[in-house]
Structure formats: C-alpha cells, structure tokens
Design an enzyme around this catalytic site. Structure first.
Site, PDB file in Angstrom:
ATOM      1  N   LYS A  82     -88.425-120.478 -98.020  1.00  0.00           N
ATOM      2  CA  LYS A  82     -88.253-121.432 -99.025  1.00  0.00           C
ATOM      3  C   LYS A  82     -87.613-122.575 -98.649  1.00  0.00           C
ATOM      4  O   LYS A  82     -87.850-123.726 -99.320  1.00  0.00           O
ATOM      5  CB  LYS A  82     -87.363-120.483 -99.988  1.00  0.00           C
ATOM      6  N   ARG A 158     -81.165-115.666-110.868  1.00  0.00           N
ATOM      7  CA  ARG A 158     -81.339-114.507-110.072  1.00  0.00           C
ATOM      8  C   ARG A 158     -81.176-113.105-110.919  1.00  0.00           C
ATOM      9  O   ARG A 158     -81.290-112.077-110.123  1.00  0.00           O
ATOM     10  CB  ARG A 158     -80.267-114.300-108.854  1.00  0.00           C
ATOM     11  N   ARG A 193     -83.249-114.219 -85.235  1.00  0.00           N
ATOM     12  CA  ARG A 193     -82.736-115.516 -85.584  1.00  0.00           C
ATOM     13  C   ARG A 193     -81.119-115.646 -84.821  1.00  0.00           C
ATOM     14  O   ARG A 193     -80.439-114.683 -84.821  1.00  0.00           O
ATOM     15  CB  ARG A 193     -82.148-115.865 -86.941  1.00  0.00           C
ATOM     16  N   ARG A 222     -75.838-113.746 -86.583  1.00  0.00           N
ATOM     17  CA  ARG A 222     -75.036-113.649 -87.947  1.00  0.00           C
ATOM     18  C   ARG A 222     -74.890-112.135 -88.204  1.00  0.00           C
ATOM     19  O   ARG A 222     -75.658-111.290 -88.003  1.00  0.00           O
ATOM     20  CB  ARG A 222     -76.028-114.219 -89.364  1.00  0.00           C
ATOM     21  N   ARG A 233     -81.058-106.382 -98.402  1.00  0.00           N
ATOM     22  CA  ARG A 233     -81.223-107.883 -99.029  1.00  0.00           C
ATOM     23  C   ARG A 233     -82.737-107.969 -99.531  1.00  0.00           C
ATOM     24  O   ARG A 233     -82.808-108.515-100.732  1.00  0.00           O
ATOM     25  CB  ARG A 233     -80.989-108.824 -97.846  1.00  0.00           C
TER      26      ARG A 233
END
Length: 288
Positions: A82, A158, A193, A222, A233
């Site tokens: 995105k 959201r 990542r 992370r 998530r």
C-alpha cells in the site's frame, strides 16, 4: 533509527482498534467467508471497468479533474504494498496523501489542541478516542491543498464508527481501493523483513537481501514481525474491512496486489482515470 521505527509503530497501535460484524454482501461486491486457523481468506469479485480509458489518457483526465478533484481511500493488509502504491498515486495524480498515523504524530509534535489531547491519552496508556482522530482527519481534509488537489486517505477509516463520523461530516470518497494479496504471501513478506538500525533501510531476506555480511550481521527484526502476530494482524485487517462494507459497498473495488508494482499500479491507474472521466462528464453535463 530503530527507536523511531518502534515509536511510529507504537503510535499506530494506539489508534482505536475496530471491531467488525460479519455479513454477506451482494454478488459483485465483497464476500467474506468463515476464518480458518491463523488466516482469513478474503474472497472478492474483480472490479468491472465499464468504459475505462486507456492508461495514456490519465494525464488528460487529471487536467480535466482539477475543477472537481478526485478523492480516494485506500486500504490493504500489512505488507500489501500500500505504501508504494500511495507514492505512485500521489506522483501521478497530485493528490494530497493523508495518513491518520502521520497526522497523529505530527499534531503531537507541534502541540496542537488535538495533539495535546491525544498525548494525554497515550501517556496514560489509553487508546486515542475516535473523536480526536476524526477531528484531525477532518481538519486536514478541509485544508486548501486537499480541497484543490483532491486527497488520498491512507488506511482510514478502520471501523464503522469512524466511517460514519466521516459520512456525517459529508466526507466520502469517489473510490475505495482495496489491495488484495494472498495471506501466505503477506506472511512471507512480513516475516522476512529486516531493519538496518544504522541507516534505517528495510531489507528482505528473500526479495531484497543485504549487500554484504557486515550489514547482515547488524540487521534487526521488528518485535511483531513474527508469523503468529502477522496472522493476528491479518484477522484484524479483515474485521476492519467487513465493518466498512455496508457504507462503501458502492465505491469499493478490489485490486490484485499479487503481481509486480507496475502491474498493480496499472490497474489502479485505470480505475482512477475512469473515476476522473465520470466526474468530468458529470461536471460537463451540469454546466451544460
């Protein structure tokens, strides 16, 4: 750099977590099916582009749309690409890119009234109320540049309550773009990542590995980029979208995000150019 990344994630996490109600949607719109363990597939029918203009006409459509700018909402799961698409849309169409998380950080940093109120809640470890965030978004959308150029609202609203608050204020998009990427690919993108704490550069162990061993040795992951947390998530993301369907079902369209960056943007470009053509046609009829 690592601390600033963590801080940004912390602010985003303090935005109110929406809760969606599952419901069937008519054919041609969105269809959500029961969740499976750790993953929730999103079943969507492809958007039908009636009378789409070819991509080369985008520049003409942009020029024609200046008198009646384009307003866009975009949503996508973590690692859906995105952010990259927002940058391409902004560059191509000149829209003002607005992110609720960025607004929250900026208003806290500058000490505005909304920022001070938000900071009070955050310092107590509480969620920032919808009312405060909606006021921030409203204020930004009403600024001259957003009114003149049009806006690209990134990842907001959201929840149903947030969307209804915007509706009450007369704030509604011409099109709501939903990036659709298979769950297994999203998990792979996120889990791989890595962050270089010295430069702030993001790497991926498979798709964009570090240039040398020295960089590789200092990369960090992370705390929530684990498979278990990514799947949680994703479930939250699907709940978010479900809660918005009843409000935006006439303007929400799916874009296949499981292709190249250029391929995804090509599809988005067709949709936005078509929307601009329709707005221009309506303006022309009104003036005629």
């Amino acid at each position: 750099m690592a601390s600033s990344t963590a801080a940004a994630a912390a602010v985003t996490s303090l935005l109110p977590p929406p809760v969606g109600a599952e419901r069937p949607v008519p054919q041609g719109r969105l269809l959500f099916r029961a969740s499976r363990a750790g993953s929730r597939p999103l079943r969507l029918n492809p958007a039908r582009h009636h009378g789409l203009s070819p991509a080369p006409r985008a520049a003409k459509a942009v020029e024609a749309g200046k008198a009646d700018p384009l307003n866009v909402m975009i949503a996508g799961a973590p690692a859906s690409g995105k952010g990259t698409q927002c940058e391409l849309i902004k560059a191509k169409y000149g829209l003002v890119h607005i992110s609720a998380g960025d607004l929250l950080r900026a208003e806290i940093a500058t000490g505005t009234d909304n920022g001070k109120q938000a900071k009070e809640f955050m310092e107590k470890g509480q969620l920032v109320p919808d009312e405060i965030v909606v006021n921030m978004v409203k204020g930004r959308l009403l600024q001259p540049d957003a009114q003149e150029k049009g806006w690209l609202l990134d990842g907001y609203p959201r929840s149903y309550s947030q969307a209804m608050a915007l509706e009450t204020l007369g704030i509604r998009p011409d099109i709501f773009i939903l990036l659709d990427v298979p769950d297994e690919l999203l998990v792979e993108r996120v889990v791989g990542r890595r962050l270089d704490p010295e430069t702030g550069k993001i790497y991926h162990l498979k798709y964009s590995p570090p240039e040398n061993e020295e960089i590789a040795s200092r990369l960090t992951q992370r705390f929530d980029d684990t498979e278990e947390k990514v799947k949680l998530r994703l479930q939250t993301h699907y709940q978010n979208i479900e809660s918005l369907v009843s409000i935006y079902e006439d303007v929400i369209v799916k874009v296949n995000g499981n292709t190249t960056v250029e391929g995804v943007f090509g599809e988005i470009e067709k949709l936005l150019t078509s929307s601009l053509d329709k707005k221009t046609e309506m303006v022309t009829k009104h003036l005629g």
